[in-house]
Design an enzyme around this catalytic site. Structure first.
Site, PDB file in Angstrom:
ATOM      1  N   LYS A  10       0.784  -1.110  -0.072  1.00 28.21           N
ATOM      2  CA  LYS A  10      -0.048   0.090  -0.141  1.00 28.21           C
ATOM      3  C   LYS A  10       0.821   1.212   0.074  1.00 28.21           C
ATOM      4  O   LYS A  10       2.299   1.146   0.189  1.00 28.21           O
ATOM      5  CB  LYS A  10      -0.856   0.057   1.232  1.00 28.21           C
ATOM      6  CG  LYS A  10      -2.122  -0.850   1.142  1.00 28.21           C
ATOM      7  CD  LYS A  10      -3.066  -1.024   2.286  1.00 28.21           C
ATOM      8  CE  LYS A  10      -3.977  -2.144   2.514  1.00 28.21           C
ATOM      9  NZ  LYS A  10      -5.041  -1.898   3.158  1.00 28.21           N
ATOM     10  N   TYR A  50     -12.451  -2.210  -4.158  1.00 27.19           N
ATOM     11  CA  TYR A  50     -12.994  -2.141  -2.774  1.00 27.19           C
ATOM     12  C   TYR A  50     -14.441  -2.042  -2.833  1.00 27.19           C
ATOM     13  O   TYR A  50     -15.087  -1.747  -1.827  1.00 27.19           O
ATOM     14  CB  TYR A  50     -12.328  -1.054  -1.876  1.00 27.19           C
ATOM     15  CG  TYR A  50     -11.077  -1.387  -1.465  1.00 27.19           C
ATOM     16  CD1 TYR A  50     -10.648  -2.533  -0.625  1.00 27.19           C
ATOM     17  CD2 TYR A  50      -9.825  -0.672  -1.604  1.00 27.19           C
ATOM     18  CE1 TYR A  50      -9.633  -2.844  -0.053  1.00 27.19           C
ATOM     19  CE2 TYR A  50      -8.666  -1.033  -1.281  1.00 27.19           C
ATOM     20  CZ  TYR A  50      -8.454  -2.026  -0.421  1.00 27.19           C
ATOM     21  OH  TYR A  50      -7.152  -2.443   0.168  1.00 27.19           O
ATOM     22  N   ASN A 113      -2.342   0.375   6.612  1.00 22.84           N
ATOM     23  CA  ASN A 113      -1.747  -0.818   7.226  1.00 22.84           C
ATOM     24  C   ASN A 113      -0.864  -1.781   6.329  1.00 22.84           C
ATOM     25  O   ASN A 113      -0.767  -3.058   6.426  1.00 22.84           O
ATOM     26  CB  ASN A 113      -2.904  -1.521   7.833  1.00 22.84           C
ATOM     27  CG  ASN A 113      -3.968  -2.095   6.584  1.00 22.84           C
ATOM     28  OD1 ASN A 113      -3.789  -1.788   5.400  1.00 22.84           O
ATOM     29  ND2 ASN A 113      -4.811  -3.077   6.806  1.00 22.84           N
ATOM     30  N   HIS A 116      -2.267  -5.425   1.735  1.00 23.01           N
ATOM     31  CA  HIS A 116      -3.690  -6.247   1.590  1.00 23.01           C
ATOM     32  C   HIS A 116      -3.526  -7.445   1.104  1.00 23.01           C
ATOM     33  O   HIS A 116      -2.573  -7.885   0.342  1.00 23.01           O
ATOM     34  CB  HIS A 116      -4.525  -5.504   0.412  1.00 23.01           C
ATOM     35  CG  HIS A 116      -5.652  -6.278  -0.020  1.00 23.01           C
ATOM     36  ND1 HIS A 116      -6.735  -6.297   0.696  1.00 23.01           N
ATOM     37  CD2 HIS A 116      -5.797  -7.089  -1.254  1.00 23.01           C
ATOM     38  CE1 HIS A 116      -7.561  -7.285   0.192  1.00 23.01           C
ATOM     39  NE2 HIS A 116      -6.968  -7.641  -0.727  1.00 23.01           N
ATOM     40  N   GLU A 127      -9.548 -11.186  -7.382  1.00 22.13           N
ATOM     41  CA  GLU A 127      -8.764  -9.797  -7.244  1.00 22.13           C
ATOM     42  C   GLU A 127      -7.486  -9.978  -8.129  1.00 22.13           C
ATOM     43  O   GLU A 127      -6.897  -8.834  -8.659  1.00 22.13           O
ATOM     44  CB  GLU A 127      -8.257  -9.733  -5.667  1.00 22.13           C
ATOM     45  CG  GLU A 127      -9.305  -9.625  -4.907  1.00 22.13           C
ATOM     46  CD  GLU A 127      -9.196  -9.364  -3.155  1.00 22.13           C
ATOM     47  OE1 GLU A 127      -7.888  -9.746  -2.950  1.00 22.13           O
ATOM     48  OE2 GLU A 127     -10.069  -9.017  -2.548  1.00 22.13           O
TER      49      GLU A 127
HETATM   50  P1  CMP Z   1      -7.709  -4.332   3.268  1.00 22.82           P
HETATM   51  O1  CMP Z   1      -7.250  -5.891   3.481  1.00 22.82           O
HETATM   52  O2  CMP Z   1      -7.058  -3.675   2.390  1.00 22.82           O
HETATM   53  O3  CMP Z   1      -9.253  -4.299   3.127  1.00 22.82           O
HETATM   54  C1  CMP Z   1     -10.192  -3.315   3.375  1.00 22.82           C
HETATM   55  C2  CMP Z   1      -9.318  -2.397   4.435  1.00 22.82           C
HETATM   56  O4  CMP Z   1     -10.031  -1.308   4.874  1.00 22.82           O
HETATM   57  C3  CMP Z   1      -8.439  -2.802   5.191  1.00 22.82           C
HETATM   58  O5  CMP Z   1      -7.626  -3.362   4.567  1.00 22.82           O
HETATM   59  C4  CMP Z   1      -8.239  -1.623   6.030  1.00 22.82           C
HETATM   60  O6  CMP Z   1      -6.875  -0.916   5.839  1.00 22.82           O
HETATM   61  C5  CMP Z   1      -9.254  -0.805   5.939  1.00 22.82           C
HETATM   62  N1  CMP Z   1     -10.024  -0.669   7.088  1.00 22.82           N
HETATM   63  C6  CMP Z   1     -10.835  -1.055   7.700  1.00 22.82           C
HETATM   64  N2  CMP Z   1     -11.181  -0.629   8.801  1.00 22.82           N
HETATM   65  C7  CMP Z   1     -10.871   0.481   8.735  1.00 22.82           C
HETATM   66  C8  CMP Z   1     -11.175   1.872   9.500  1.00 22.82           C
HETATM   67  N3  CMP Z   1     -11.947   1.735  10.539  1.00 22.82           N
HETATM   68  N4  CMP Z   1     -10.595   3.178   8.977  1.00 22.82           N
HETATM   69  C9  CMP Z   1      -9.933   3.204   8.075  1.00 22.82           C
HETATM   70  N5  CMP Z   1      -9.494   2.002   7.281  1.00 22.82           N
HETATM   71  C10 CMP Z   1      -9.908   0.893   7.742  1.00 22.82           C
END
Ligand code: CMP
Length: 139
Positions: A10, A50, A113, A116, A127
């Protein structure tokens, strides 16, 4: 069985020059990078990828973040690749991620984070097909 999963490094990671460090952790976990490309996601791509989260309160923030800077999309191959990748990634929220995982080591927040990873074999296929042509995957 040897299977494939889909991974995104990311924007918080590409910005901090962690593409290599994250990829090394994936490889050390027994995953093989069989396709990889650096892209700057369009709004259409981020919203489409998403779409399952479109009703969540964080959807707008998530889409803006994923479009903010380049990402690296990858296809990873290995024994039970989806589970193996989820194990090395760690919990979505880095505060809850286990020691030694990518998110515990590098993630900044639940949104920023670092990686993904697909959550099932079925979603991995969807995906992978979203970002890659079959000809781009070299096993
Ligand atoms: P990902 O696995 O990419 O799939 C959905 C993403 O939404 C997840 O990782 C997080 O990075 C993001 N996400 C989940 N909860 C929150 C939140 N409360 N605020 C912002 N981003 C979120």
């Amino acid at each position: 069985a040897v299977t494939r999963t889909f991974s995104i490094i990311k924007p918080d990671a590409t910005r901090r020059n962690l593409t290599g460090a994250v990829t090394q952790m994936l490889e050390e976990a027994g995953l093989r990078v069989v396709a990889s490309k650096r892209i700057h996601m369009s709004r259409e791509q981020a919203e489409g990828f998403y779409a399952v989260h479109s009703e969540r309160p964080f959807f707008g923030e998530l889409v803006e973040f994923m479009m903010s800077e380049p990402v690296v999309v990858q296809v990873l191959e290995g024994e039970d690749a989806v589970t193996r990748n989820r194990d090395i990634m760690g919990a979505t929220n880095p505060a809850e991620a286990a020691e030694g995982t990518i998110r515990k080591t590098h993630a900044l927040s639940i949104g920023e984070n670092t990686v993904h990873g697909s959550d099932s074999d079925e979603n991995a296929k969807i995906e992978i097909d979203f970002f890659f042509d079959a000809s781009e995957i070299v096993g």
